[in-house]
Design a protein around this motif. Structure first.
Motif, mmCIF file in Angstrom:
data_model
loop_
_atom_site.group_PDB
_atom_site.id
_atom_site.type_symbol
_atom_site.label_atom_id
_atom_site.label_comp_id
_atom_site.label_asym_id
_atom_site.label_seq_id
_atom_site.Cartn_x
_atom_site.Cartn_y
_atom_site.Cartn_z
ATOM 1 N N VAL A 1 -17.869 9.293 -10.978
ATOM 2 C CA VAL A 1 -16.760 10.220 -10.671
ATOM 3 C C VAL A 1 -16.436 10.156 -9.185
ATOM 4 N N ASN A 32 -12.819 9.471 -7.110
ATOM 5 C CA ASN A 32 -12.517 10.855 -6.750
ATOM 6 C C ASN A 32 -11.056 11.002 -6.320
ATOM 7 N N PRO A 33 -10.500 12.205 -6.377
ATOM 8 C CA PRO A 33 -9.064 12.412 -6.098
ATOM 9 C C PRO A 33 -8.651 12.105 -4.669
ATOM 10 N N SER A 46 -9.472 9.376 -3.115
ATOM 11 C CA SER A 46 -9.828 7.958 -2.982
ATOM 12 C C SER A 46 -9.013 7.223 -1.936
ATOM 13 N N THR A 65 -8.512 18.643 -0.416
ATOM 14 C CA THR A 65 -8.797 17.551 -1.342
ATOM 15 C C THR A 65 -9.755 16.542 -0.734
ATOM 16 N N SER A 85 -14.298 16.482 -0.654
ATOM 17 C CA SER A 85 -14.581 15.357 -1.542
ATOM 18 C C SER A 85 -15.959 14.742 -1.341
ATOM 19 N N TYR A 138 -19.547 16.683 -8.041
ATOM 20 C CA TYR A 138 -19.778 15.576 -8.966
ATOM 21 C C TYR A 138 -20.919 15.876 -9.923
ATOM 22 N N TRP A 198 -11.118 13.693 -15.448
ATOM 23 C CA TRP A 198 -10.713 12.301 -15.294
ATOM 24 C C TRP A 198 -9.201 12.176 -15.110
ATOM 25 N N CYS A 210 -8.421 13.073 -11.487
ATOM 26 C CA CYS A 210 -8.757 11.974 -10.574
ATOM 27 C C CYS A 210 -7.728 10.855 -10.653
#
Length: 494
Positions: free
Chosen positions: A167, A171-172, A174, A443, A447, A453, A473, A476
């Motif tokens: 995850v 991750n969002p 990224s 965000t 993270s 996670y 998911w 993300c």
């Protein structure tokens, strides 16, 4: 034999995890190039690079104009512009001191060593861009590895740890871990620092925490782990072992370690004061120079970016609150779930953790050296030897009892006492992001918090919460697509 199998299983998972981490970076790169080729960037001024105000080198930098150099230089957006400028010219302006020096240092190091032969081909600035991307992506891969190793110690379940690390790979936030931003370095040294702390190498942990404070200002909050450890060890020395001198040693060592963690950030503030305030008259000094505690970082955040308590609570900022609502929800849910499950730990600051829980990870709660956790690799594998092996001695009975306790529901998984200091850290970070910072930054700000996670991993694996797993998911994936689309084209994202 069992230990060998566990080690082999973890090694295989690490290998697979590295492949996932690399694939996730290639995926982000693919979407970045795709959106960049399809859309016109909102702001194209980032490619402009005026001469340094104070150029210290005798020879001018290499200026090369070709397709490769233009592509690299045009990929620089948002805060990446500041990091590259600092790498090339140093700290020229007051607002640049908001960006800490660790990332520029690594960019400069790679530019002058590994990638130095490319300077005549694509130019110095393009080489620095390439170095920046390399540093961020490599640091991210190592951060994923350390998250897995840390998770194995905390969760005592290699499957749950592997899910949590996957995850993290997607991750969002990224896009920031693949850009010239300090998120990757901060995640590496923060997560790695806790891993070394729980592994019993406290001095190495202090070094890593100090480096995290050189990457991002919130790295100094990692001193909280040392404070938590010191508090519990001093209590054990004073009230359980009745050794006042040992308690004093623990307190002094903890204090010195916290000082070492905070020292790089404080030194950087002193560096800014010397450059901007020293030798100037009162009329020439900036307002922050005259303060009782001349803290440059707070002044820059407030003066240039409007950061402050409740300053962002405006109706026009509602879209940014909506943009941050998923990550804030993902932060609040694990905190509230943990509070509901283990309220006694919040009331007692972890002192009501059971003795068997304190023995499970000695690095945080106990004076004893950190012990190797009894890792569960599958549903039944962790207890196989305990069930079928007949104890042959009193020592075996004791070891069997301890092993069984370490695999009990209370003593393993997300709701174990080992997770408590991470929950406190996450709560402090989430509160800061919501009430003080530009909320959309949450965000990427949150993270690198492992509990996000671990909690996501527990939801994904639970048949009762499968829909929440799909939602995580989907979140993300959506933010990877949205982030690569907006961020790479210089549109606001977080």
């Amino acid at each position: 034999m069992a230990i060998s199998m566990e080690s082999s299983s973890k090694s295989r998972k690490e290998t697979v995890l590295i492949k996932y981490a690399i694939f996730s970076r290639l995926l982000v790169l693919f979407f970045t190039i795709l959106w960049r080729s399809l859309l016109q960037p909102y702001d194209t001024s980032a490619a402009l690079n005026p001469p340094c105000l104070y150029h210290k080198e005798d020879s001018p930098p290499f200026l090369v104009a070709n397709a490769a150099s233009r592509s690299l230089e045009n990929s620089v957006v948002w805060d990446s512009v500041y990091f590259l400028r600092i790498t090339e010219c140093g700290y020229e302006y007051e607002q640049t001191y908001a960006f800490l020096p660790l990332l520029p240092f690594f960019i400069s190091l790679l530019s002058r060593t590994v990638f130095a032969p490319l300077v005549p081909l694509i130019g110095l600035r393009a080489v620095m861009v390439l170095s920046g991307f390399t540093v961020s992506n490599l640091a991210f891969i190592f951060a994923a590895i350390y998250l897995f190793r840390l998770s194995v110690i905390i969760l005592k379940d290699s499957e749950a740890s592997f899910r949590a690390s996957i995850v993290f790979c997607f991750n969002p936030a990224s896009i920031f871990y693949s850009s010239i931003y300090s998120e990757s370095l901060y995640a590496l040294f923060s997560i790695g620092g806790v891993y070394h702390l729980l592994s019993g190498t406290s001095n190495v942990a202090v070094l890593w925490f100090a480096l995290s404070g050189c990457a991002r200002s919130n790295g100094v909050l990692n001193a909280g782990y040392i404070c938590f450890q010191t508090m519990h060890r001093a209590y054990e020395a004073l009230y359980q072992k009745r050794r006042a001198y040992l308690a004093m040693q623990v307190l002094v060592a903890g204090f010195l370690r916290c000082v070492c963690i905070c020292l790089p950030f404080v030194a950087f503030q002193a560096y800014g004061y010397y450059n901007l305030c020293h030798g100037r008259t009162l009329d020439e000094m900036r307002p922050w120079c005259k303060g009782r505690i001349p803290l440059l970082y707070n002044f820059i955040q407030s003066h240039y970016w409007g950061v402050g308590f409740l300053k962002y609570f405006q109706f026009k900022q509602l879209p940014n609150f909506l943009l941050a609502s998923p990550i804030l929800s993902l932060a609040v849910c694990p905190i509230m779930s943990y509070l509901k499950s283990r309220p006694e730990l919040f009331i007692s600051l972890g002192f009501q953790a059971t003795e068997k829980e304190k023995r499970s990870v000695a690095g945080l709660y106990s004076l004893k050296d950190a012990v190797k956790p009894n890792v569960k690799t599958s549903t039944n594998e962790g207890n196989r030897d305990i069930r079928h092996r007949k104890p042959s001695s009193k020592k075996d009975v004791t070891m069997t009892k301890v092993a069984a306790e370490s695999n009990s529901p209370e003593n393993s998984g997300y709701f174990s006492a080992d997770v408590f200091p991470f929950i406190v850290h996450l709560g402090l970070m989430a509160t800061t992001a919501f009430f003080i910072m530009h909320v959309q930054v949450a965000t990427r700000f949150l993270s690198a918090s492992p509990p996000l996670y671990w909690f996501a991993s527990s939801l994904i694996a639970s048949p009762e919460h499968s829909k929440w797993g799909y939602l995580i998911w989907s979140y993300c994936a959506a933010y990877i697509l949205l982030g690569t689309l907006l961020f790479s084209n210089f549109y606001p994202f977080t």
